[in-house]
Scaffold this active site. Sequence first.
Site, short mmCIF file in Angstrom:
data_model
loop_
_atom_site.label_atom_id
_atom_site.label_comp_id
_atom_site.label_asym_id
_atom_site.label_seq_id
_atom_site.Cartn_x
_atom_site.Cartn_y
_atom_site.Cartn_z
CG HIS A 199 61.82 62.84 -27.56
ND1 HIS A 199 63.23 63.38 -27.77
CD2 HIS A 199 61.81 61.56 -27.63
CE1 HIS A 199 63.73 62.32 -27.69
NE2 HIS A 199 63.24 60.98 -27.84
CD GLU A 200 58.98 58.87 -26.69
OE1 GLU A 200 58.51 58.03 -27.54
OE2 GLU A 200 60.03 59.03 -26.09
CG HIS A 227 60.89 59.24 -31.99
ND1 HIS A 227 61.94 59.47 -32.37
CD2 HIS A 227 61.23 59.10 -30.44
CE1 HIS A 227 63.07 59.75 -31.49
NE2 HIS A 227 62.36 59.54 -30.37
#
Length: 237
Positions: free
Chosen positions: A24-25, A28
């Site tokens: 998820h991170e 980004h």
Amino acid sequence: MTFPSWLPELAAAILAAVIAITLHEAAHGYAALALGDDTAKRHGRLSLNPIRHVDPIGTLLIPGVLLIGQLLTLGQVEGMFGWAKPVPVNILRLRDPRRGMMLVAAAGPLTNFALAWIAGLLAHPAAGLGDFLSPDSVSWVYRFIGLSILANLVLGLFNLLPVPPLDGGRILAGLLPARLALPYMRLEPFGLLLVIAAVLVLPRVADGFDPIGWALRTVVADGFDLILTLSFHGGRA
């Protein structure tokens, strides 16, 4: 050596959560890089190493206190809350700052939904592992797949709540007119406190009043059913 019966479950849950949070991170950062901002790359955050994304308070301290506190007081874990270290993004370096920030924010939840679907698909080849692994090992693999679907759905949907600094808040800010987006984003320093209060405090002080928890549970259940259908398992029975 005999291991505690709960250890395989704990290991599967931690592994599923670590993969979901890490990707998820990282998503980004990769989205920001594709849109013109290399800040995450320069800070070493374009990494699949979970340690790079650990926040001492949000990833370790608060989840640890909640885990120990619930086990000591309730005898079980009813809910957890935490966060990873935010990936640094310089909105001014994005080629189209407003639209770019929306896409960077959306990359995290979209990655989680894709990972949930991939986990569902992996259940098909896992059926053949019985020829090579013990029944307990095959059962663990299936449990890990189920927890991976659940972890990614919860993380993705939770981050879509329209409260800054969550991804949903940044997506909404990009959709609002500038005259509304700017004051809305000023809520960001207080947004995390609002989320903590709504998720952890409100249900305790308002006799179980938990609209966010209810909504997430309902949507997650429907999302799990959708993932099963899209990965050709036919949905819940």
